[in-house]
Design a protein around this motif. Structure first.
Motif, mmCIF file in Angstrom:
data_model
loop_
_atom_site.group_PDB
_atom_site.id
_atom_site.type_symbol
_atom_site.label_atom_id
_atom_site.label_comp_id
_atom_site.label_asym_id
_atom_site.label_seq_id
_atom_site.Cartn_x
_atom_site.Cartn_y
_atom_site.Cartn_z
ATOM 1 N N GLU A 1 -7.794 5.786 -10.832
ATOM 2 C CA GLU A 1 -8.562 6.628 -9.916
ATOM 3 C C GLU A 1 -9.741 7.283 -10.625
ATOM 4 O OE1 GLU A 1 -5.974 9.347 -7.920
ATOM 5 O OE2 GLU A 1 -4.912 7.744 -6.882
ATOM 6 N N THR A 2 -9.559 7.656 -11.887
ATOM 7 C CA THR A 2 -10.679 8.243 -12.629
ATOM 8 C C THR A 2 -11.779 7.216 -12.882
ATOM 9 O OG1 THR A 2 -9.626 7.806 -14.767
ATOM 10 C CG2 THR A 2 -9.222 9.959 -13.767
ATOM 11 N N ALA A 3 -11.408 5.933 -12.952
ATOM 12 C CA ALA A 3 -12.415 4.881 -13.121
ATOM 13 C C ALA A 3 -13.093 4.543 -11.800
ATOM 14 C CB ALA A 3 -11.766 3.626 -13.708
ATOM 15 N N ILE A 4 -12.421 4.819 -10.696
ATOM 16 C CA ILE A 4 -12.946 4.461 -9.378
ATOM 17 C C ILE A 4 -13.864 5.533 -8.816
ATOM 18 C CG2 ILE A 4 -12.238 4.013 -6.996
ATOM 19 C CD1 ILE A 4 -9.745 2.674 -8.192
ATOM 20 N N VAL A 5 -13.656 6.772 -9.190
ATOM 21 C CA VAL A 5 -14.452 7.872 -8.638
ATOM 22 C C VAL A 5 -15.955 7.664 -8.838
ATOM 23 C CG1 VAL A 5 -14.929 10.346 -8.856
ATOM 24 C CG2 VAL A 5 -12.587 9.545 -8.699
ATOM 25 N N PRO A 6 -16.438 7.218 -10.009
ATOM 26 C CA PRO A 6 -17.888 6.973 -10.129
ATOM 27 C C PRO A 6 -18.396 5.895 -9.174
ATOM 28 C CG PRO A 6 -16.892 7.056 -12.300
ATOM 29 C CD PRO A 6 -15.775 7.070 -11.305
ATOM 30 N N ILE A 7 -17.577 4.882 -8.922
ATOM 31 C CA ILE A 7 -17.991 3.816 -8.005
ATOM 32 C C ILE A 7 -18.124 4.366 -6.589
ATOM 33 C CG2 ILE A 7 -17.271 1.636 -6.939
ATOM 34 C CD1 ILE A 7 -16.057 0.899 -9.640
ATOM 35 N N TYR B 1 -17.883 -0.157 7.810
ATOM 36 C CA TYR B 1 -18.836 -0.321 6.718
ATOM 37 C C TYR B 1 -18.265 0.237 5.412
ATOM 38 C CZ TYR B 1 -22.985 0.451 3.881
ATOM 39 O OH TYR B 1 -23.891 0.461 2.864
ATOM 40 N N GLN B 2 -17.705 1.423 5.448
ATOM 41 C CA GLN B 2 -17.136 2.033 4.249
ATOM 42 C C GLN B 2 -15.963 1.207 3.722
ATOM 43 O OE1 GLN B 2 -16.298 5.839 5.962
ATOM 44 N NE2 GLN B 2 -18.162 6.766 5.121
ATOM 45 N N ALA B 3 -15.173 0.636 4.621
ATOM 46 C CA ALA B 3 -14.045 -0.195 4.191
ATOM 47 C C ALA B 3 -14.532 -1.457 3.497
ATOM 48 C CB ALA B 3 -13.169 -0.545 5.393
ATOM 49 N N ILE B 4 -15.543 -2.092 4.074
ATOM 50 C CA ILE B 4 -16.075 -3.325 3.472
ATOM 51 C C ILE B 4 -16.669 -3.044 2.099
ATOM 52 C CG2 ILE B 4 -17.887 -5.071 3.698
ATOM 53 C CD1 ILE B 4 -17.430 -4.911 6.748
ATOM 54 N N VAL B 5 -17.485 -2.022 2.017
ATOM 55 C CA VAL B 5 -18.139 -1.704 0.744
ATOM 56 C C VAL B 5 -17.108 -1.305 -0.303
ATOM 57 C CG1 VAL B 5 -19.714 -0.075 -0.387
ATOM 58 C CG2 VAL B 5 -20.343 -1.119 1.780
ATOM 59 N N SER B 6 -16.127 -0.512 0.077
ATOM 60 C CA SER B 6 -15.138 -0.071 -0.906
ATOM 61 C C SER B 6 -14.263 -1.227 -1.387
ATOM 62 C CB SER B 6 -14.274 1.055 -0.344
ATOM 63 O OG SER B 6 -13.549 0.613 0.780
ATOM 64 N N LEU B 7 -13.896 -2.145 -0.510
ATOM 65 C CA LEU B 7 -13.086 -3.279 -0.954
ATOM 66 C C LEU B 7 -13.900 -4.255 -1.798
ATOM 67 C CD1 LEU B 7 -10.864 -3.909 2.177
ATOM 68 C CD2 LEU B 7 -10.191 -2.904 -0.011
ATOM 69 N N LEU B 8 -15.180 -4.426 -1.500
ATOM 70 C CA LEU B 8 -16.015 -5.269 -2.355
ATOM 71 C C LEU B 8 -16.208 -4.625 -3.723
ATOM 72 C CD1 LEU B 8 -18.706 -6.580 0.136
ATOM 73 C CD2 LEU B 8 -17.031 -7.943 -1.114
ATOM 74 N N ALA B 9 -16.415 -3.323 -3.745
ATOM 75 C CA ALA B 9 -16.553 -2.627 -5.027
ATOM 76 C C ALA B 9 -15.239 -2.659 -5.796
ATOM 77 C CB ALA B 9 -17.001 -1.184 -4.793
ATOM 78 N N GLY B 10 -14.132 -2.490 -5.104
ATOM 79 C CA GLY B 10 -12.825 -2.586 -5.754
ATOM 80 C C GLY B 10 -12.536 -3.989 -6.248
#
Length: 122
Positions: free
Chosen positions: A15-21, A61-70
């Motif tokens: 989670e600490t690595a994901i917060v900047p993304i 939109y937020q779901a798509i972007v977050s899953l692509l970033a993840g």
């Protein structure tokens, strides 16, 4: 497996690595949990994200972007966990690593290109 990772605190570290993304893409904090789960189990992460969509905590939109970033974080984890052992068993450590590195890079590049496309045209 996800429950073991949650109880051991490993997902907290991710989670600490994901917060900047999430801050780069201006995503809500609610997506941190699904992205953390998605890194280790795409099925669990997508299910978690669909629950957030149903509860109107995130939009499509937020779901798509977050899953692509993840997905950019998921690719190295899955390559180390699945692909690298298979390639080293077939080709040996040196050649298996040489084959796995560019395929990982190209997979991440493809995700980045799709993410950019979504950010521009969605």
């Amino acid at each position: 497996m996800i429950q073991l990772l949650m109880n051991s605190g490993v997902l907290g570290w991710f989670e600490t690595a994901i917060v900047p993304i999430t801050s780069i893409f201006d995503l809500p904090a609610a997506v941190i949990g699904p992205i953390s789960a998605y890194i280790f189990s795409p099925t669990v992460g997508i299910t978690y994200m669909s629950n957030l969509i149903d509860q109107h905590m995130v939009n499509d939109y937020q779901a798509i972007v977050s899953l692509l970033a993840g997905g950019m974080l998921m690719i190295p984890v899955t390559r180390l966990r699945r692909t690298l052992p298979r390639y080293t068993a077939i080709y040996g450590l040196k050649h298996g690593s040489i084959i796995c590195a560019p395929t990982t890079g190209l997979s991440m590049l493809a995700r980045i290109c799709i993410l950019i496309w979504v950010l521009i045209f969605f």
